[in-house]
Design a protein around this motif. Structure first.
Motif, PDB file in Angstrom:
ATOM      1  N   GLY A   1       0.811  -1.211   0.000  1.00 59.91           N
ATOM      2  CA  GLY A   1       0.000   0.000   0.000  1.00 59.91           C
ATOM      3  C   GLY A   1       0.845   1.261   0.000  1.00 59.91           C
ATOM      4  N   CYS A   2       1.981   1.221   0.689  1.00 61.53           N
ATOM      5  CA  CYS A   2       2.881   2.380   0.705  1.00 61.53           C
ATOM      6  C   CYS A   2       3.515   2.596  -0.667  1.00 61.53           C
ATOM      7  CB  CYS A   2       3.954   2.194   1.773  1.00 61.53           C
ATOM      8  SG  CYS A   2       3.326   2.277   3.462  1.00 61.53           S
ATOM      9  N   HIS A   3       3.870   1.496  -1.355  1.00 69.43           N
ATOM     10  CA  HIS A   3       4.335   1.624  -2.738  1.00 69.43           C
ATOM     11  C   HIS A   3       3.289   2.365  -3.571  1.00 69.43           C
ATOM     12  CE1 HIS A   3       7.991  -0.686  -2.657  1.00 69.43           C
ATOM     13  NE2 HIS A   3       7.407  -1.833  -2.341  1.00 69.43           N
ATOM     14  N   ALA A   4       2.048   1.895  -3.464  1.00 66.87           N
ATOM     15  CA  ALA A   4       0.978   2.442  -4.297  1.00 66.87           C
ATOM     16  C   ALA A   4       0.661   3.890  -3.934  1.00 66.87           C
ATOM     17  CB  ALA A   4      -0.272   1.576  -4.156  1.00 66.87           C
TER      18      ALA A   4
ATOM     19  N   LEU B   1       0.845   9.583  -5.397  1.00 65.14           N
ATOM     20  CA  LEU B   1       1.190  10.974  -5.092  1.00 65.14           C
ATOM     21  C   LEU B   1       2.181  11.564  -6.093  1.00 65.14           C
ATOM     22  CD1 LEU B   1       1.515  10.803  -1.193  1.00 65.14           C
ATOM     23  CD2 LEU B   1      -0.315  11.869  -2.519  1.00 65.14           C
ATOM     24  N   THR B   2       2.946  10.709  -6.755  1.00 62.89           N
ATOM     25  CA  THR B   2       3.917  11.199  -7.737  1.00 62.89           C
ATOM     26  C   THR B   2       3.404  11.051  -9.169  1.00 62.89           C
ATOM     27  OG1 THR B   2       5.052   9.039  -7.710  1.00 62.89           O
ATOM     28  CG2 THR B   2       5.888  10.754  -6.231  1.00 62.89           C
ATOM     29  N   GLY B   3       2.105  10.819  -9.305  1.00 58.73           N
ATOM     30  CA  GLY B   3       1.495  10.821 -10.623  1.00 58.73           C
ATOM     31  C   GLY B   3       1.385   9.481 -11.311  1.00 58.73           C
ATOM     32  N   ALA B   4       1.618   8.398 -10.602  1.00 55.74           N
ATOM     33  CA  ALA B   4       1.536   7.075 -11.226  1.00 55.74           C
ATOM     34  C   ALA B   4       0.084   6.619 -11.330  1.00 55.74           C
ATOM     35  CB  ALA B   4       2.344   6.058 -10.430  1.00 55.74           C
ATOM     36  N   LYS B   5      -0.157   5.744 -12.268  1.00 58.04           N
ATOM     37  CA  LYS B   5      -1.455   5.086 -12.394  1.00 58.04           C
ATOM     38  C   LYS B   5      -1.331   3.695 -11.791  1.00 58.04           C
ATOM     39  CE  LYS B   5      -4.978   3.585 -15.694  1.00 58.04           C
ATOM     40  NZ  LYS B   5      -5.363   3.508 -17.134  1.00 58.04           N
TER      41      LYS B   5
ATOM     42  N   GLY C   1       4.130   4.978 -14.562  1.00 59.61           N
ATOM     43  CA  GLY C   1       4.476   6.377 -14.354  1.00 59.61           C
ATOM     44  C   GLY C   1       4.941   6.636 -12.930  1.00 59.61           C
ATOM     45  N   GLY C   2       4.914   7.900 -12.551  1.00 59.96           N
ATOM     46  CA  GLY C   2       5.357   8.278 -11.216  1.00 59.96           C
ATOM     47  C   GLY C   2       6.863   8.314 -11.094  1.00 59.96           C
ATOM     48  N   TRP C   3       7.318   8.495  -9.887  1.00 61.54           N
ATOM     49  CA  TRP C   3       8.752   8.557  -9.608  1.00 61.54           C
ATOM     50  C   TRP C   3       9.186   7.230  -9.005  1.00 61.54           C
ATOM     51  CZ3 TRP C   3       8.697  13.887  -6.630  1.00 61.54           C
ATOM     52  CH2 TRP C   3       8.310  14.886  -7.531  1.00 61.54           C
TER      53      TRP C   3
END
Length: 211
Positions: free
Chosen positions: A78-81, A86-90, A108-110
């Motif tokens: 859950g922390c990964h997700a 928060l960094t823009g990942a889907k 995506g994301g960081w």
């Protein structure tokens, strides 16, 4: 109207404000002491650590611990997700597997932030649960964000019945202990889950990222 969560949070803030006010005015602050309840919690945590060490792979006992292990893995994933979101990942999905591992599929994301977020985040969750387990009101407050976190994991894992089943077990335990006997046993479960978030950091979890 009595609202347990709101009243508990309000009492915590009032205590903090009063303590800071006494400190700023040079007033007398009660010396640091460990209450009987806190000693019981310390002994419980020590006992849980010893129990985990000796029963981690012990026949039958490991099956009893299995839902707690997967709960820690769920916090990890859950922390990964969450940081990915928060960094823009889907976020595509979260899956837990019977080998006490899991995967978070996102795009995506960081990646440099979301990859270590599982280890750092679940460690912080474990520390917060252990800290909250020393007080009844704090444990009730801490149970709410934990339930929200696990609900988010269930949402992302909605296509995996296995994951939803084993995430719902600790959620059900938390909810039952929250309402039974005014939640006096809730802090013991939170302490056990908090300690569990340490050894489960070494479970074979990974994150799949897509360009």
């Amino acid at each position: 109207m009595y609202l347990p969560l709101a009243d508990d949070i309000g009492s915590a803030f009032d205590y903090a404000v009063n303590a800071l006010a006494k400190r700023s005015t040079g007033g007398d602050i009660e010396p640091f002491t460990i209450s009987h309840t806190q000693w019981v919690t310390i002994y419980w945590i020590e006992g849980i650590i010893v129990l985990y060490l000796f029963t981690w792979n012990l026949y039958i006992a490991r099956s009893v611990l299995f839902p707690l292990k997967l709960c820690a893995v769920a916090c990890h994933e859950g922390c990964h997700a969450l940081l990915g979101l928060l960094t823009g990942a889907k976020i595509y999905s979260i899956i837990l597997d019977p080998n006490q591992g899991g995967s978070t599929r996102m795009e995506g994301g960081w990646a440099f932030a979301s990859l270590p977020a599982g280890y750092i985040g679940s460690t912080l969750i474990g520390a917060a649960l252990i800290f909250a387990s020393f007080d009844l009101k704090a444990s009730k407050i801490a149970a709410v964000p934990l339930l929200v976190h696990l609900l988010l994991v269930m949402f992302w894992a909605r296509h995996s019945r296995y994951t939803m089943l084993f995430v719902s077990i600790p959620m059900g335990l938390i909810f039952i202990l929250y309402i039974v006997a005014h939640g006096i046993f809730l802090r013991f479960l939170l302490a056990a889950l908090g300690v569990m978030n340490g050894p489960c950091e070494y479970a074979p979890c990974y994150v799949e990222t897509f360009c």
